[in-house]
Every structure is written in structure tokens, then in C-alpha cells.
Design an enzyme around this catalytic site. Structure first.
Site, PDB file in Angstrom:
ATOM      1  N   HIS A 119      31.488 -24.133  16.722  1.00 37.66           N
ATOM      2  CA  HIS A 119      30.212 -23.444  16.518  1.00 37.66           C
ATOM      3  C   HIS A 119      30.434 -22.393  15.421  1.00 37.66           C
ATOM      4  CE1 HIS A 119      26.948 -20.599  17.529  1.00 37.66           C
ATOM      5  NE2 HIS A 119      26.405 -21.544  18.266  1.00 37.66           N
ATOM      6  N   ASP A 196      37.043 -20.439  22.898  1.00 36.73           N
ATOM      7  CA  ASP A 196      35.611 -20.184  22.962  1.00 36.73           C
ATOM      8  C   ASP A 196      35.076 -20.960  24.171  1.00 36.73           C
ATOM      9  OD1 ASP A 196      32.891 -20.183  22.756  1.00 36.73           O
ATOM     10  OD2 ASP A 196      32.800 -20.881  20.676  1.00 36.73           O
ATOM     11  N   GLN A 199      30.482 -22.708  26.270  1.00 38.37           N
ATOM     12  CA  GLN A 199      29.909 -23.864  26.975  1.00 38.37           C
ATOM     13  C   GLN A 199      30.762 -24.245  28.183  1.00 38.37           C
ATOM     14  OE1 GLN A 199      26.972 -25.141  26.247  1.00 38.37           O
ATOM     15  NE2 GLN A 199      26.650 -24.157  24.265  1.00 38.37           N
ATOM     16  N   LYS A 222      24.242 -18.070  28.631  1.00 36.76           N
ATOM     17  CA  LYS A 222      24.412 -19.518  28.857  1.00 36.76           C
ATOM     18  C   LYS A 222      24.866 -19.778  30.297  1.00 36.76           C
ATOM     19  CE  LYS A 222      25.710 -20.334  24.076  1.00 36.76           C
ATOM     20  NZ  LYS A 222      24.479 -20.847  23.491  1.00 36.76           N
ATOM     21  N   CYS A 358      24.150 -25.126  14.993  1.00 40.15           N
ATOM     22  CA  CYS A 358      25.108 -24.083  14.562  1.00 40.15           C
ATOM     23  C   CYS A 358      26.497 -24.656  14.307  1.00 40.15           C
ATOM     24  CB  CYS A 358      25.200 -22.944  15.570  1.00 40.15           C
ATOM     25  SG  CYS A 358      23.668 -22.065  15.788  1.00 40.15           S
TER      26      CYS A 358
HETATM   27  C1  LIG Z   1      30.383 -23.140  21.716  1.00 36.20           C
HETATM   28  C2  LIG Z   1      29.617 -21.891  21.414  1.00 36.20           C
HETATM   29  N1  LIG Z   1      30.263 -20.803  20.997  1.00 36.20           N
HETATM   30  C3  LIG Z   1      29.635 -19.653  20.734  1.00 36.20           C
HETATM   31  C4  LIG Z   1      28.270 -19.542  20.864  1.00 36.20           C
HETATM   32  C5  LIG Z   1      27.613 -18.246  20.538  1.00 36.20           C
HETATM   33  O1  LIG Z   1      27.067 -17.651  21.676  1.00 36.20           O
HETATM   34  P1  LIG Z   1      26.063 -16.414  21.531  1.00 36.20           P
HETATM   35  O2  LIG Z   1      24.973 -16.894  20.614  1.00 36.20           O
HETATM   36  O3  LIG Z   1      25.607 -16.191  22.926  1.00 36.20           O
HETATM   37  O4  LIG Z   1      26.804 -15.283  20.960  1.00 36.20           O
HETATM   38  C6  LIG Z   1      27.543 -20.648  21.279  1.00 36.20           C
HETATM   39  C7  LIG Z   1      26.069 -20.606  21.372  1.00 36.20           C
HETATM   40  O5  LIG Z   1      25.396 -21.595  21.216  1.00 36.20           O
HETATM   41  C8  LIG Z   1      28.230 -21.871  21.569  1.00 36.20           C
HETATM   42  O6  LIG Z   1      27.591 -22.959  21.978  1.00 36.20           O
END
Ligand SMILES: Cc1ncc(COP(=O)(O)O)c(C=O)c1O
Length: 400
Positions: A119, A196, A199, A222, A358
Site C-alpha cells: 500500500h 504492516d 489488513q 479497519k 492505493c
Molecule cells: C495494507 C494497508 N496498509 C496501510 C493502510 C493505511 O491505513 P490508514 O489509511 O488507516 O492510515 C491501509 C489502508 O487502506 C492498508 O490497506
């Protein structure tokens, strides 16, 4: 029928249903349980106060509740102690904190390693750090199933690797990454490992002991929690290597005009007034999640996911991206632009994500302009999928 026993705990689901909306976009953000809403209202109704500052009763109550969430998170994740948990304003902020906090360890020609499926939140902070320091961003390729290619990783991770930062569960491909074999490759080189979990943590893999990473990041909204809150776990020895990055109130132990001495983690990395109500409400969300039978929840999600994949595979022209293993599926349809299909689905009340999710570089590698993503939460049921696939069939009749 795949009914969800938890659906009624989420009041928005009934509202959306009454409006003819089917929510299949939980990977972007999840709907919220009543327990969260009660905690959020309860905090404001019983008196807001700043934390870690004043001695009055309301402030003490707020601080206790705020720190209570930190303790719950530590227990939930299996951290060694609550002070290994830094509360941020989102997963994105947590990853930026790391990229700035570790900057002093990165020298020219050092390597920062990410994967091709990251992402933007776990790509751009490292890309920009590499640019600032004259370091190299190394991108681990994927195998045909959409998982990080381990033999390529073994070649690419080396003595110049300083950080390996990878997703646990891909937000595009729905693939679990082979972290148990990947992370040791980096640790063996003395590199720091960042996972990260934005998810992954939602779908049952929150055990830090099993992960054995140095840093782990998650996103409250999430995980059925409120927006504006993120979590950064750091192993104590790894946290000690971070330099402070944001400066202001409450992160400082001693300040003079020319110099200052800062608190260590976690407080030293929580400058300014934190998202107090959100953090307290995240605590209530975790309490709610603790009440449910976790294995029943995971079986429900897996059954729904199997059905999702069966339905998609049964449709001519539908091409799945990767081989999704959990929670979501992204797909394209031959001869159909994803934006046209999304438009027709949305018109029929199906809330889906369309575009590049993203992860633009990944889509470029896949040679795909964009895709539709259907993603599941614990409140989804078989009826949601029936409605989505009826809508998909009607849309495809028009478009093909
Ligand atoms: C795999 C992953 N990492 C990071 C993020 C970023 O999260 P946030 O927008 O809550 O900061 C997301 C959000 O879609 C994501 O799916």
C-alpha cells in the site's frame, strides 16, 4: 445461508440495508459496533479532558481510560508490556513515524526493502527516506500466486539491508505473505523488520510472538474501531533505536530555550493532544471483539470468502488478481473498464472499491489499469453476496 450472528451489533448495517445499500468495502474502512458508539458518546457526555497533564478528576478518568486501551492492545497483540505500544493518528502516521525515526540509521547506499504489493502507506515513507539519504529502495517481486517470492527475497536481502517493511495481508490481492520465512532473512542480516498489519490484524493474525517482527502497525478504523487512531507496536530494543520526530507538548521531560530532553517511547512519540475519544473507543471495540468466539468469526469469514471466490470464478471473463486467501478479492472483467462496472454496481447499491487501491506500482506491474475490490467484514452475510452477484450479472449484461 451464511448469516452473521454479529450483524445486529453494528447499527449502521440496518440503516444501510434500509437505504438499499450493501456494504462490501470493509478493507477501506469497517462499520462500527454499538459498543464503540456508546464509549465515544460516554466519554463526551461524562466530560472531556486532556490526558497525562492535569490532576483533576475528569483528567484522571480520561488518562486511566486512555492508558487502559494501551494495556488492552498490549494484551491483545501479545506485547511484552504496554509501553511497547505507541498510539498514533493512523497506520499511515505510524509508518511515517518509523521512516523518520529510523532515518539517522540510514546511510548512502544502504538498502530499504519493501515488496511489490505494498500500500502507498508502506511504500512512500520508505521511498522518500531512501531519497533523503541516498539509500536504495529494493522491491521484492511476487510469485504467480501474489505472494512475495522467497527465493528472490533470499537474493535481494543482504548485508546493506537496514529495514524490511512488508504487508501481512495484501489489501489488493488478499494474499497472506510468508512472513515466517521472510522476516528471518532480514533479521539474520541485522535489519529491522516492519510489518504492516492494517489488513492482517482484522482477519485473525494478531499474534506478535508468531510474527517475531521488530515493529507492527495497525489501523483502528479497519479493525471496527474509530477513525483517527493508529497503533505502532515496537519491540523495546527496537523502540530504543528510534529518534524523536514530532515535537511539542507532553513528549518532553525537560525543555529550555535552546535544548530539550525527551521522554522515551511511548510518550516521547505522542506529541500534542492525542485522539483521546478515539483511543478510548478503540478500547471498547477491543473489549467487544474479545467477547466473540474468534474461531466462529474466522470460520464465518472463510465460508463467505470461499463463496465470494466461487461466484467470481463461475463468471466468464472475470479475472481474479492473485489467488486471494482471505477477506477480499480484486477482479477485472475482460472487455470492461473497471470504472464502468463500478458505476453500475454502485447505482444498484453495492458499495465496492474500484481503481488502484492505493497501490499504483502494483497495478502497473500487473499491467492492469484498475480493478473492482469486494471486501468482507464479520457482519457480512450470504444475502450481501447474493445482492452483489445479482447486481454484477445485471451490470455485465449491459456492458458485454
Ligand atoms: C495494507 C494497508 N496498509 C496501510 C493502510 C493505511 O491505513 P490508514 O489509511 O488507516 O492510515 C491501509 C489502508 O487502506 C492498508 O490497506
Amino acid at each position: 445461508m451464511l448469516l452473521s450472528p454479529w450483524r445486529t451489533d453494528f447499527p449502521a448495517l440496518a440503516v444501510l440495508e434500509a437505504q438499499g445499500q450493501t456494504y462490501l468495502d470493509s478493507a477501506a474502512t469497517a462499520q462500527k459496533p454499538q459498543a464503540l458508539i456508546d464509549a465515544l458518546c460516554g466519554y463526551y457526555v461524562s466530560g472531556a479532558a486532556n490526558v497525562h497533564r492535569a490532576q483533576h478528576l475528569t483528567a484522571e478518568r480520561a488518562t486511566r481510560a486512555f492508558e487502559g486501551t494501551r494495556e488492552r492492545l498490549a494484551t491483545w497483540l501479545g506485547a511484552a508490556a504496554p509501553d511497547e505500544i505507541i498510539l498514533t493518528r493512523g497506520a499511515t502516521e505510524a509508518l511515517n513515524l518509523l521512516a523518520y525515526g529510523l532515518e539517522h540509521l540510514i546511510e548512502r547506499d544502504d538498502e530499504l526493502v519493501v515488496s511489490a504489493l505494498e500500500h502507498h502507506a508502506n511504500l512512500l515513507p520508505w521511498q522518500q527516506l531512501a531519497l533523503r539519504r541516498g539509500a536504495r529502495l529494493v522491491v521484492l517481486p511476487l510469485d504467480t500466486s501474489g505472494c512475495i517470492d522467497l527465493s528472490a527475497a533470499a537474493r535481494l536481502i543482504g548485508p546493506r539491508t537496514r529495514v524490511l517493511a512488508v504487508s501481512q495481508l495484501s489489501n489488493v490481492l488478499g494474499t497472506w505473505q510468508p512472513l515466517d520465512r521472510l522476516l528471518p532473512l532480514a533479521s539474520a542480516q541485522g535489519a529491522l523488520t516492519v510489518v504492516d498489519g492494517a489488513q492482517g490484524v482484522v482477519h485473525g493474525r494478531s499474534d506478535l510472538a508468531a510474527l517475531a517482527c521488530d515493529f507492527y502497525v495497525l489501523s483502528s478504523h479497519k479493525l471496527y474501531g474509530p477513525e483517527g487512531v493508529g497503533v505502532l507496536y515496537g519491540r523495546r530494543s527496537a523502540l530504543a533505536r528510534l529518534r524523536h520526530w514530532q515535537f511539542g507538548g507532553e513528549m518532553v521531560r525537560e525543555a529550555d530555550f535552546q535544548t530539550a530532553v525527551f521522554h522515551p517511547a511511548p510518550l516521547g512519540f505522542e506529541a500534542g493532544t492525542p485522539p483521546i475519544a478515539g483511543v478510548i473507543a478503540l478500547g471498547a471495540t477491543l473489549d467487544y471483539l474479545q467477547t466473540m468466539d474468534r474461531s466462529a468469526m474466522l470460520s464465518h469469514e472463510q465460508a463467505l470468502h470461499r463463496r465470494l471466490l466461487q461466484e467470481l470464478s463461475a463468471r466468464e471473463g472475470v479475472r481474479l488478481l492473485g489467488t486471494p486467501q482471505a477477506a477480499l478479492a480484486s477482479f477485472t472483467v475482460e472487455g470492461v473498464h473497471h470504472a464502468d462496472l463500478a458505476h453500475l454496481l454502485v447505482e444498484q447499491g453495492i458499495a465496492v472499491r474500484s481503481g488502484t487501491h492505493c497501490a499504483m506500482p502494483l497495478f502497473r506491474q500487473l499491467g492492469t489499469a484498475g480493478a473492482i475490490r469486494l471486501s468482507l467484514g464479520l457482519y457480512n452475510d450470504g444475502n450481501d453476496l447474493d445482492r452483489a452477484f445479482d447486481a454484477l450479472d445485471r451490470a455485465l449484461e449491459i456492458l458485454l
